[in-house]
Design an enzyme around this catalytic site. Structure first.
Site, short mmCIF file in Angstrom:
data_model
loop_
_atom_site.label_atom_id
_atom_site.label_comp_id
_atom_site.label_asym_id
_atom_site.label_seq_id
_atom_site.Cartn_x
_atom_site.Cartn_y
_atom_site.Cartn_z
N SER A 139 0.86 -1.18 0.00
CA SER A 139 0.00 0.00 0.00
C SER A 139 0.90 1.23 0.00
O SER A 139 2.08 1.14 0.38
CB SER A 139 -0.87 0.01 1.27
OG SER A 139 -1.53 1.25 1.44
N TYR A 152 -2.14 -1.08 10.50
CA TYR A 152 -2.10 -1.23 9.04
C TYR A 152 -0.81 -0.66 8.46
O TYR A 152 -0.13 -1.31 7.65
CB TYR A 152 -3.31 -0.53 8.43
CG TYR A 152 -3.54 -0.80 6.97
CD1 TYR A 152 -4.22 -1.92 6.55
CD2 TYR A 152 -3.07 0.09 6.00
CE1 TYR A 152 -4.45 -2.17 5.20
CE2 TYR A 152 -3.28 -0.15 4.65
CZ TYR A 152 -3.98 -1.28 4.26
OH TYR A 152 -4.19 -1.52 2.92
#
Length: 256
Positions: A139, A152
């Site tokens: 990401s 995350y």
């Protein structure tokens, strides 16, 4: 059919990014092992339209025994995994001092530890067959932070670090390992963020625009198909010397 004779395991592939990647790889000729908690019948039909062998296994990648069962299933059904796409991920948003410990543990288990375990289980077979591709869906949050996303962001940073190590450890072989770093993709996780904004009285279209405008200069979502085509490139001979890279597909997010 560039990938005819190859088997791809795509984790978290019953919807969203994973399903899009699986669809592109199947269209290129790969047999596909799907994994995820979504509707397997719909995903099997979608990916199966291209005529390659497609199976589904429901392993929870946060559970090591289930993860190992997934690879045993791959061996029985397909003779192993040639292409591993580590895509499965979960999310929770809260400040660090309010972050539920069990949510931290779950996110690290699925978003980072599962990438390690899948990689270590796939590599011996790839080495034996003399070819392999590992593509980790990281990401932009593997390279920058965002408020409330401690677990995350930590996991995705870890995925990029792991990608570099595996890329180095396989550098003299026909196995490559790379990461893809998407910006905003309109997945259920992102749709929830839009819905949360709209719940405060903002028009849904405006909520979507505002979300994109904060981070993604293109003002357009990355699509699963974009990520699938990049994965296909990394599986090709043209991608054979891309090793340990973190490839941004983010509408200009990290160019700022």
């Amino acid at each position: 059919m560039k990938l005819s004779g190859k088997t791809a395991l795509v984790t978290g592939s019953t919807s969203g990014i994973g399903l899009g990647i699986a669809r592109v790889l199947a269209e290129a000729g790969a047999d596909i092992l799907l994994n995820g908690f979504g509707d397997p019948a719909a995903a099997l039909a979608d990916v199966g339209q291209f005529g390659t062998r497609v199976r589904h296994h429901p392993a929870d990648l946060g559970d090591l025994a289930q993860l190992e069962a997934l690879f045993a299933f791959a061996q029985r059904e397909f003779g192993g995994v040639d292409i591993l796409v580590n895509n499965a991920g979960i999310q929770h948003v809260a400040p660090v001092d309010e972050f539920p410990v069990e949510r931290w543990d779950a996110i690290i288990a699925v978003n980072l530890s599962a990438v390690f375990h899948c990689t270590r289980l796939a590599l011996p077979g790839m080495r034996e067959r003399g070819w392999g591709r590992i593509v980790n869906v990281a990401s932009v949050h593997g390279q920058v932070g965002s408020l409330g996303k401690a677990a995350y962001v930590a996991a995705k940073h870890g995925v990029i670090g792991l990608t570099k190590v595996v890329g180095l450890e396989t550098a003299t072989s026909a196995i490559t390992c790379n990461a893809i770093c998407p910006g905003w993709v309109l997945t259920p996780l992102v749709q929830k963020q839009i819905d949360d904004r709209a719940a405060s009285g903002v028009d849904p279209q405006q909520a979507q625009h505002d979300l994109l405008a904060e981070k993604q200069p293109s003002l357009a979502f990355v699509t699963p198909e974009h990520l699938g085509e990049l994965t296909l490139f990394l599986c090709s001979e043209a991608g054979s010397q891309v090793r340990g890279a973190a490839w941004n597909v983010d509408g200009g997010w990290l160019a700022q």
